[in-house]
Scaffold this motif. Structure first.
Motif, PDB file in Angstrom:
ATOM      1  N   SER A   1       0.846  -1.183   0.000  1.00 18.32           N
ATOM      2  CA  SER A   1       0.000   0.000   0.000  1.00 18.32           C
ATOM      3  C   SER A   1       0.882   1.234   0.000  1.00 18.32           C
ATOM      4  O   SER A   1       2.067   1.169   0.344  1.00 18.32           O
ATOM      5  CB  SER A   1      -0.929   0.023   1.216  1.00 18.32           C
ATOM      6  OG  SER A   1      -0.158   0.083   2.394  1.00 18.32           O
TER       7      SER A   1
ATOM      8  N   ASP B   1       0.466   4.883   1.576  1.00 17.35           N
ATOM      9  CA  ASP B   1      -0.344   5.757   2.407  1.00 17.35           C
ATOM     10  C   ASP B   1       0.136   7.192   2.223  1.00 17.35           C
ATOM     11  O   ASP B   1       1.184   7.578   2.716  1.00 17.35           O
ATOM     12  CB  ASP B   1      -0.212   5.335   3.869  1.00 17.35           C
ATOM     13  CG  ASP B   1      -1.144   6.126   4.774  1.00 17.35           C
ATOM     14  OD1 ASP B   1      -1.766   7.093   4.282  1.00 17.35           O
ATOM     15  OD2 ASP B   1      -1.247   5.768   5.957  1.00 17.35           O
TER      16      ASP B   1
ATOM     17  N   GLU C   1      -6.119   6.290 -11.952  1.00 18.10           N
ATOM     18  CA  GLU C   1      -6.976   5.158 -11.616  1.00 18.10           C
ATOM     19  C   GLU C   1      -7.157   4.298 -12.855  1.00 18.10           C
ATOM     20  O   GLU C   1      -7.393   4.815 -13.955  1.00 18.10           O
ATOM     21  CB  GLU C   1      -8.328   5.661 -11.114  1.00 18.10           C
ATOM     22  CG  GLU C   1      -9.250   4.564 -10.609  1.00 18.10           C
ATOM     23  CD  GLU C   1     -10.529   5.134 -10.016  1.00 18.10           C
ATOM     24  OE1 GLU C   1     -11.462   5.380 -10.819  1.00 18.10           O
ATOM     25  OE2 GLU C   1     -10.587   5.361  -8.797  1.00 18.10           O
TER      26      GLU C   1
ATOM     27  N   LYS D   1      -0.681  -7.345  -8.237  1.00 14.32           N
ATOM     28  CA  LYS D   1      -0.041  -6.043  -8.083  1.00 14.32           C
ATOM     29  C   LYS D   1       1.398  -6.049  -8.593  1.00 14.32           C
ATOM     30  O   LYS D   1       1.844  -5.105  -9.244  1.00 14.32           O
ATOM     31  CB  LYS D   1      -0.063  -5.628  -6.611  1.00 14.32           C
ATOM     32  CG  LYS D   1      -1.430  -5.271  -6.068  1.00 14.32           C
ATOM     33  CD  LYS D   1      -1.304  -4.854  -4.610  1.00 14.32           C
ATOM     34  CE  LYS D   1      -2.631  -4.393  -4.049  1.00 14.32           C
ATOM     35  NZ  LYS D   1      -2.498  -3.946  -2.639  1.00 14.32           N
TER      36      LYS D   1
ATOM     37  N   THR E   1      -2.216   0.456  -5.441  1.00 17.19           N
ATOM     38  CA  THR E   1      -2.935   0.470  -4.174  1.00 17.19           C
ATOM     39  C   THR E   1      -4.432   0.626  -4.373  1.00 17.19           C
ATOM     40  O   THR E   1      -4.910   0.860  -5.490  1.00 17.19           O
ATOM     41  CB  THR E   1      -2.394   1.608  -3.276  1.00 17.19           C
ATOM     42  OG1 THR E   1      -3.001   1.538  -1.998  1.00 17.19           O
ATOM     43  CG2 THR E   1      -2.648   2.967  -3.908  1.00 17.19           C
ATOM     44  N   ASN E   2      -5.164   0.488  -3.272  1.00 13.40           N
ATOM     45  CA  ASN E   2      -6.618   0.689  -3.245  1.00 13.40           C
ATOM     46  C   ASN E   2      -7.324  -0.160  -4.297  1.00 13.40           C
ATOM     47  O   ASN E   2      -8.210   0.303  -5.005  1.00 13.40           O
ATOM     48  CB  ASN E   2      -6.948   2.171  -3.437  1.00 13.40           C
ATOM     49  CG  ASN E   2      -8.364   2.503  -2.968  1.00 13.40           C
ATOM     50  OD1 ASN E   2      -8.955   1.763  -2.188  1.00 13.40           O
ATOM     51  ND2 ASN E   2      -8.895   3.603  -3.462  1.00 13.40           N
TER      52      ASN E   2
ATOM     53  N   ARG F   1      -9.880  -2.735  -5.787  1.00 10.98           N
ATOM     54  CA  ARG F   1     -11.248  -3.081  -5.438  1.00 10.98           C
ATOM     55  C   ARG F   1     -11.960  -3.651  -6.656  1.00 10.98           C
ATOM     56  O   ARG F   1     -11.536  -3.445  -7.792  1.00 10.98           O
ATOM     57  CB  ARG F   1     -11.984  -1.870  -4.888  1.00 10.98           C
ATOM     58  CG  ARG F   1     -11.960  -0.659  -5.819  1.00 10.98           C
ATOM     59  CD  ARG F   1     -12.121   0.632  -5.040  1.00 10.98           C
ATOM     60  NE  ARG F   1     -12.208   1.793  -5.923  1.00 10.98           N
ATOM     61  CZ  ARG F   1     -11.139   2.442  -6.376  1.00 10.98           C
ATOM     62  NH1 ARG F   1      -9.925   2.030  -6.060  1.00 10.98           N
ATOM     63  NH2 ARG F   1     -11.289   3.495  -7.153  1.00 10.98           N
TER      64      ARG F   1
ATOM     65  N   PRO G   1     -14.235  -2.698  -1.653  1.00 16.28           N
ATOM     66  CA  PRO G   1     -12.845  -3.000  -1.270  1.00 16.28           C
ATOM     67  C   PRO G   1     -12.604  -4.500  -1.229  1.00 16.28           C
ATOM     68  O   PRO G   1     -13.446  -5.257  -0.747  1.00 16.28           O
ATOM     69  CB  PRO G   1     -12.730  -2.383   0.130  1.00 16.28           C
ATOM     70  CG  PRO G   1     -13.790  -1.339   0.181  1.00 16.28           C
ATOM     71  CD  PRO G   1     -14.914  -1.865  -0.666  1.00 16.28           C
TER      72      PRO G   1
ATOM     73  N   TYR H   1      -8.012  -0.047  -9.582  1.00 16.29           N
ATOM     74  CA  TYR H   1      -6.924   0.202  -8.643  1.00 16.29           C
ATOM     75  C   TYR H   1      -6.264   1.528  -8.998  1.00 16.29           C
ATOM     76  O   TYR H   1      -6.473   2.071 -10.088  1.00 16.29           O
ATOM     77  CB  TYR H   1      -5.880  -0.926  -8.668  1.00 16.29           C
ATOM     78  CG  TYR H   1      -5.348  -1.264 -10.049  1.00 16.29           C
ATOM     79  CD1 TYR H   1      -4.211  -0.646 -10.558  1.00 16.29           C
ATOM     80  CD2 TYR H   1      -5.991  -2.211 -10.836  1.00 16.29           C
ATOM     81  CE1 TYR H   1      -3.732  -0.955 -11.811  1.00 16.29           C
ATOM     82  CE2 TYR H   1      -5.512  -2.526 -12.103  1.00 16.29           C
ATOM     83  CZ  TYR H   1      -4.382  -1.904 -12.590  1.00 16.29           C
ATOM     84  OH  TYR H   1      -3.908  -2.210 -13.845  1.00 16.29           O
ATOM     85  N   GLU H   2      -5.495   2.041  -8.073  1.00 21.37           N
ATOM     86  CA  GLU H   2      -4.788   3.297  -8.282  1.00 21.37           C
ATOM     87  C   GLU H   2      -3.289   3.050  -8.382  1.00 21.37           C
ATOM     88  O   GLU H   2      -2.757   2.142  -7.731  1.00 21.37           O
ATOM     89  CB  GLU H   2      -5.061   4.268  -7.128  1.00 21.37           C
ATOM     90  CG  GLU H   2      -6.510   4.703  -7.033  1.00 21.37           C
ATOM     91  CD  GLU H   2      -6.795   5.466  -5.752  1.00 21.37           C
ATOM     92  OE1 GLU H   2      -5.809   5.844  -5.072  1.00 21.37           O
ATOM     93  OE2 GLU H   2      -7.976   5.665  -5.424  1.00 21.37           O
TER      94      GLU H   2
ATOM     95  N   ARG I   1      -4.030  13.622  -7.474  1.00 23.05           N
ATOM     96  CA  ARG I   1      -4.050  13.496  -6.023  1.00 23.05           C
ATOM     97  C   ARG I   1      -2.997  14.398  -5.364  1.00 23.05           C
ATOM     98  O   ARG I   1      -2.873  14.388  -4.151  1.00 23.05           O
ATOM     99  CB  ARG I   1      -3.747  12.035  -5.622  1.00 23.05           C
ATOM    100  CG  ARG I   1      -4.812  11.048  -6.023  1.00 23.05           C
ATOM    101  CD  ARG I   1      -5.749  10.765  -4.886  1.00 23.05           C
ATOM    102  NE  ARG I   1      -5.063  10.365  -3.679  1.00 23.05           N
ATOM    103  CZ  ARG I   1      -4.668   9.110  -3.401  1.00 23.05           C
ATOM    104  NH1 ARG I   1      -4.867   8.137  -4.262  1.00 23.05           N
ATOM    105  NH2 ARG I   1      -4.081   8.841  -2.247  1.00 23.05           N
TER     106      ARG I   1
END
Length: 463
Positions: free
Chosen positions: A297, A299, A318, A341, A357-358, A360, A365, A378-379, A462
């Motif tokens: 991930s 963060d 995305e 990933k 990350t993220n 889904r 999720p 995913y991002e 972002r």
């Protein structure tokens, strides 16, 4: 024996058992000096449930599991003159199980997987030295480092078992404040003490992972009872009614599972990680994700220097892809997600797996129970400096690069996912929960028959 009113005493440093006999039962026995039991005694009729615990004799000496004393809770000494642990059987073999476990990982370069496996005791001694605990409180597992940036190296996952929350906090603080140089020094000392300096010549620590303490009291959907160091009675229906589904759903991996008796920690039936019962809850034992399945991930809230309040600039896009041939269940398997990933990152210049990350499926999720759908979103989040070094001057350039790279890799993507799953499976110990998770991931990977971006990745700045 003694007359009432006399103290219970023994010669030769022996210990009176019981230590405080009552007026109605004033007899006692003098026994060899015993160990001090910190925490509760746990009774297991099935000795295999005591794995990772100390087997106890009648007088609390630590013995091998085959020699563990057997007693019942109505015998005064059995629970060490108190209450047995909440997950105890009424009668069983006596074990002392740690109440808190601190886990983490260390990454090393300059040593092969085989050499590390031959010198496991060096890593045990080094972790024990760093944490200020006995070597018997430490267990380690050795993994091949699978990050593509590490051509040769290993990942060492460790577990430190302690009796109290304060001890767990101390261990966590010590590891968190340890630098790579501190770990290098501990490894060097342990290697010298073991007489294997040559095997560790040139070994360096490249990363000290943040340790975690398992705290079942904070688990979601807890059904009132904490049953052990990383074990609790939980409501599992929204996780597929298996402990495997529950543990993976909260970001952990399953160790074992049981059906309970009347909303308590008492065990009625062993279920394992994949077993089901006609019940809304069960006792599940989980563990932090090991090297084979840790989720990557990025963060954004912590992507900043500790000396500056200004976050590191990032750019992000995305991506939505269609994965044909599999169900959404594949994306609940941590090995499959890890392989997915890693394969995505390998296809895109300048992107590492921890930047994907993220993830889904259909907007849900992947850490929660999924009921269908194979559109995966995913991002890709990249620090601006890293992006610029790879030729992505802005978010539009990153979007174009990601889209072009994934389109180009589409024909080989499926095979690469399968290869990555096979690599993870090869590193998992035979018969372990990791091996079972990897085997399930292989089945999911074999089912894929196509994967392509649904459309040009949607751009979402972002930073």
């Amino acid at each position: 024996s003694m007359d009432w009113g006399e103290p219970a005493t023994c010669a030769n440093s022996y210990t009176p058992m019981p230590s405080n006999p009552s007026e109605d039962a004033c007899e006692y026995t003098c026994c060899p000096a015993s160990v001090t039991v910190s925490g509760s005694v746990t009774l297991y009729e099935d000795k295999s449930r005591g794995a990772g615990c100390d087997a106890l004799s009648y007088i609390n000496n630590v013995v091998d599991a085959d020699s563990a004393d057997h007693c019942c809770q109505d015998e005064d000494y059995c629970c060490d003159y108190g209450s047995c642990a909440s997950d105890s059987d009424y009668c069983g073999h006596r074990f002392h199980c740690p109440e808190f476990r601190v886990t983490g990982d260390l990454t090393f370069e300059g040593i092969t997987y085989e050499a590390a496996q031959d010198n496991t005791e060096v890593f045990v001694a080094a972790v024990a030295d760093l944490c200020g605990v006995a070597a018997s409180a430490v267990t380690v597992e050795i993994w091949r480092a699978r990050r593509r940036r590490l051509a040769e190296g290993i990942l060492v996952t460790y577990t430190v078992s302690v009796a109290t929350a304060n001890e767990a906090q101390t261990v966590t603080s010590v590891i968190s404040s340890s630098s790579t140089a501190d770990v290098d020094a501990a490894i060097s000392k342990a290697a010298t003490d073991a007489g294997v300096d040559d095997d560790f010549d040139g070994v360096t620590t490249t990363n000290v992972g943040t340790p975690t303490t398992c705290d079942p009291s904070s688990w979601p959907d807890l059904d009132t009872h904490v049953c052990g160091a990383c074990k609790a009675l939980v409501n599992w229906e929204t996780y597929g009614s298996t402990c495997g589904g529950y543990c993976s759903g909260i970001g952990l991996t399953c160790v074992d599972g049981w059906e309970e008796v009347d909303e308590t920690c008492e065990v009625e039936e062993h279920l394992g990680c994949n077993g089901r019962a006609d019940s809304s809850d069960a006792i599940c034992e989980c563990a932090p994700l090991a090297a084979y399945s840790y989720s990557f991930s990025y963060d954004v809230s912590t992507a900043q220097p500790t000396s500056s309040p200004t976050p590191t600039p990032i750019i992000a896009v995305e991506v939505t892809s269609t994965v044909a041939g599999v169900t959404a269940d594949a994306f609940q398997n941590t090995v499959f997600v890890d392989a997915f990933k890693t394969t995505v990152a390998a296809a895109i210049t300048g992107v590492d797996a921890d930047m994907v990350t993220n993830l889904r499926v259909d907007g849900v999720p992947v850490n929660r129970r999924l009921t269908g759908g194979v559109e995966v979103t995913y991002e890709i989040v990249v620090p601006a400096a890293t992006a610029a070094a790879s030729g992505y001057d802005d978010v539009d350039a990153l979007s174009s690069g990601v889209s072009t790279s994934l389109e180009a890799a589409a024909d080989t993507f499926v095979e690469e996912v399968k290869n990555e799953v096979a690599t993870i499976a090869a590193a998992a110990p035979v018969g372990s929960p990791e091996a079972a998770e990897a085997a399930a991931a292989a089945t999911h990977a074999e089912a894929i028959n196509d994967l392509r971006p649904r459309r040009r990745p949607a751009v979402r700045p972002r930073g």
